[in-house]
Write an enzyme that holds these catalytic residues in place. Structure first.
Site, PDB file in Angstrom:
ATOM      1  N   TYR A 180      -3.554   3.251  -3.735  1.00 42.69           N
ATOM      2  CA  TYR A 180      -3.556   3.491  -2.292  1.00 42.69           C
ATOM      3  C   TYR A 180      -4.838   4.211  -1.834  1.00 42.69           C
ATOM      4  CZ  TYR A 180       1.327   2.045  -1.425  1.00 42.69           C
ATOM      5  OH  TYR A 180       2.502   1.328  -1.257  1.00 42.69           O
TER       6      TYR A 180
ATOM      7  N   ARG B  27      12.300  -5.541   4.314  1.00 42.94           N
ATOM      8  CA  ARG B  27      12.392  -4.210   4.948  1.00 42.94           C
ATOM      9  C   ARG B  27      13.386  -4.228   6.106  1.00 42.94           C
ATOM     10  NH1 ARG B  27       5.850  -3.466   4.791  1.00 42.94           N
ATOM     11  NH2 ARG B  27       5.646  -2.489   2.735  1.00 42.94           N
TER      12      ARG B  27
ATOM     13  N   THR C 105       5.344  -2.866   8.268  1.00 47.15           N
ATOM     14  CA  THR C 105       5.273  -1.606   7.510  1.00 47.15           C
ATOM     15  C   THR C 105       6.415  -0.679   7.916  1.00 47.15           C
ATOM     16  OG1 THR C 105       2.880  -1.835   7.413  1.00 47.15           O
ATOM     17  CG2 THR C 105       3.790   0.358   6.965  1.00 47.15           C
TER      18      THR C 105
ATOM     19  N   ARG D 188       3.780 -10.964   2.590  1.00 41.98           N
ATOM     20  CA  ARG D 188       3.826  -9.942   3.651  1.00 41.98           C
ATOM     21  C   ARG D 188       4.861 -10.308   4.716  1.00 41.98           C
ATOM     22  NH1 ARG D 188       0.859  -5.079   3.426  1.00 41.98           N
ATOM     23  NH2 ARG D 188       0.337  -5.273   5.627  1.00 41.98           N
TER      24      ARG D 188
ATOM     25  N   HIS E  33       6.263  -2.973  -1.771  1.00 47.80           N
ATOM     26  CA  HIS E  33       4.847  -3.146  -1.447  1.00 47.80           C
ATOM     27  C   HIS E  33       4.440  -4.599  -1.623  1.00 47.80           C
ATOM     28  CE1 HIS E  33       0.445  -2.943  -1.759  1.00 47.80           C
ATOM     29  NE2 HIS E  33       0.582  -3.672  -2.843  1.00 47.80           N
TER      30      HIS E  33
ATOM     31  N   PHE F 284      -0.278  11.282   6.116  1.00 41.32           N
ATOM     32  CA  PHE F 284       0.945  11.036   5.339  1.00 41.32           C
ATOM     33  C   PHE F 284       0.671  10.781   3.861  1.00 41.32           C
ATOM     34  CE2 PHE F 284      -0.318   6.920   7.230  1.00 41.32           C
ATOM     35  CZ  PHE F 284      -0.421   6.125   6.095  1.00 41.32           C
TER      36      PHE F 284
ATOM     37  N   GLU G  65      -5.406  -5.196  -7.231  1.00 39.20           N
ATOM     38  CA  GLU G  65      -4.126  -4.581  -7.596  1.00 39.20           C
ATOM     39  C   GLU G  65      -3.556  -5.187  -8.881  1.00 39.20           C
ATOM     40  OE1 GLU G  65      -1.842  -4.988  -3.968  1.00 39.20           O
ATOM     41  OE2 GLU G  65      -3.103  -3.544  -2.922  1.00 39.20           O
TER      42      GLU G  65
ATOM     43  N   LYS H 188       9.374  -0.259  -4.760  1.00 38.50           N
ATOM     44  CA  LYS H 188       9.055   1.171  -4.797  1.00 38.50           C
ATOM     45  C   LYS H 188      10.240   1.957  -5.369  1.00 38.50           C
ATOM     46  CE  LYS H 188       5.867   0.672  -0.882  1.00 38.50           C
ATOM     47  NZ  LYS H 188       5.436   1.210   0.438  1.00 38.50           N
TER      48      LYS H 188
HETATM   49  P1  GTP Z   1       2.300  -1.277   1.363  1.00 33.92           P
HETATM   50  O1  GTP Z   1       2.772  -2.672   1.114  1.00 33.92           O
HETATM   51  O2  GTP Z   1       3.117  -0.226   0.673  1.00 33.92           O
HETATM   52  O3  GTP Z   1       0.815  -1.149   1.097  1.00 33.92           O
HETATM   53  O4  GTP Z   1       2.547  -1.039   2.934  1.00 33.92           O
HETATM   54  P2  GTP Z   1       1.745  -1.686   4.143  1.00 33.92           P
HETATM   55  O5  GTP Z   1       0.588  -2.495   3.647  1.00 33.92           O
HETATM   56  O6  GTP Z   1       2.740  -2.372   5.010  1.00 33.92           O
HETATM   57  O7  GTP Z   1       1.215  -0.396   4.909  1.00 33.92           O
HETATM   58  P3  GTP Z   1      -0.051   0.521   4.529  1.00 33.92           P
HETATM   59  O8  GTP Z   1      -0.788  -0.049   3.365  1.00 33.92           O
HETATM   60  O9  GTP Z   1      -0.790   0.776   5.778  1.00 33.92           O
HETATM   61  O10 GTP Z   1       0.657   1.886   4.083  1.00 33.92           O
HETATM   62  C1  GTP Z   1       1.098   2.076   2.756  1.00 33.92           C
HETATM   63  C2  GTP Z   1       2.402   2.844   2.769  1.00 33.92           C
HETATM   64  O11 GTP Z   1       2.192   4.140   3.302  1.00 33.92           O
HETATM   65  C3  GTP Z   1       3.482   2.225   3.670  1.00 33.92           C
HETATM   66  O12 GTP Z   1       4.203   1.200   3.044  1.00 33.92           O
HETATM   67  C4  GTP Z   1       4.352   3.437   3.954  1.00 33.92           C
HETATM   68  O13 GTP Z   1       5.244   3.694   2.859  1.00 33.92           O
HETATM   69  C5  GTP Z   1       3.341   4.554   4.018  1.00 33.92           C
HETATM   70  N1  GTP Z   1       2.976   4.773   5.419  1.00 33.92           N
HETATM   71  C6  GTP Z   1       2.171   4.018   6.209  1.00 33.92           C
HETATM   72  N2  GTP Z   1       2.083   4.528   7.443  1.00 33.92           N
HETATM   73  C7  GTP Z   1       2.862   5.640   7.428  1.00 33.92           C
HETATM   74  C8  GTP Z   1       3.190   6.620   8.404  1.00 33.92           C
HETATM   75  O14 GTP Z   1       2.749   6.577   9.545  1.00 33.92           O
HETATM   76  N3  GTP Z   1       4.033   7.619   7.999  1.00 33.92           N
HETATM   77  C9  GTP Z   1       4.542   7.705   6.749  1.00 33.92           C
HETATM   78  N4  GTP Z   1       5.364   8.695   6.441  1.00 33.92           N
HETATM   79  N5  GTP Z   1       4.254   6.793   5.806  1.00 33.92           N
HETATM   80  C10 GTP Z   1       3.432   5.793   6.144  1.00 33.92           C
HETATM   81 MG    MG Z   2      -0.757  -1.783   2.253  1.00 27.89          MG
END
Ligand code: GTP
Ligand code: MG
Length: 149
Positions: free
Chosen positions: A49, A102, A91, A85, A115, A57, A126, A9
């Protein structure tokens, strides 16, 4: 073999973590199938997304993703989606274990540097979205050192 979409990112690119993240996938034994530095449009990120568009958010997250270029990659290998993952960690970086990407380099959920696709089906979507030009085909000389074949 299975493929996953991994993306550094904008915060990860800005902080100089492209090499570190790429190196972890390389060293693990995954095969690099595609990679590029790109400045995606808002529409493109909203498509990527789209499942999160109802979340509070979402606007802030799209703004974060638009703050600079991203480094888009496709990695191929055994159980690539799930293992990718695991390598990323949770996350929320505060819940990511040490040794994960992370867990080692991030603190805030809204600045979690990388991501990874969450299912094989989403990985295929994707990859098609980010690499409409297609992927690179080649064979590796050391395949039998990574897998029993
Ligand atoms: P990605 O690999 O980026 O898709 O992340 P993920 O699969 O672990 O989580 P998800 O797809 O649910 O959310 C996508 C992105 O949204 C996350 O990586 C975060 O950057 C953001 N995000 C998710 N939950 C929150 C939240 O509660 N607050 C904020 N500020 N950002 C969030
Ligand atoms: Mg995700």
């Amino acid at each position: 073999r299975e493929r996953t979409y991994i993306m550094v990112k904008p915060d990860g690119v800005d902080r100089g973590l492209v090499g570190e993240i790429t190196a972890r996938f390389e060293k693990r034994g995954f095969k690099l199938i595609a990679a590029k530095l790109v400045s995606p449009t808002k529409q493109h990120l909203e498509k990527h997304y789209e499942d999160l568009s109802d979340k509070p958010f979402f606007p802030g997250m799209i703004g974060y993703m638009l703050s600079g270029p991203v480094f888009a990659m496709v990695w191929e290998g055994l159980d690539a989606v799930k293992t990718g993952r695991v390598m990323l960690g949770a996350t929320n970086p505060l819940q990511s274990g040490p040794g994960t990407i992370r867990g080692d380099y991030a603190l805030a959920v809204g600045r979690n540097i990388c991501h990874g696709s969450d299912s094989v089906e989403n990985a295929e979507k994707e990859i098609a979205l980010w690499f409409p030009e297609g992927l690179v085909q080649y064979s590796r000389s050391h395949e039998a050192k990574v897998y029993e074949i």
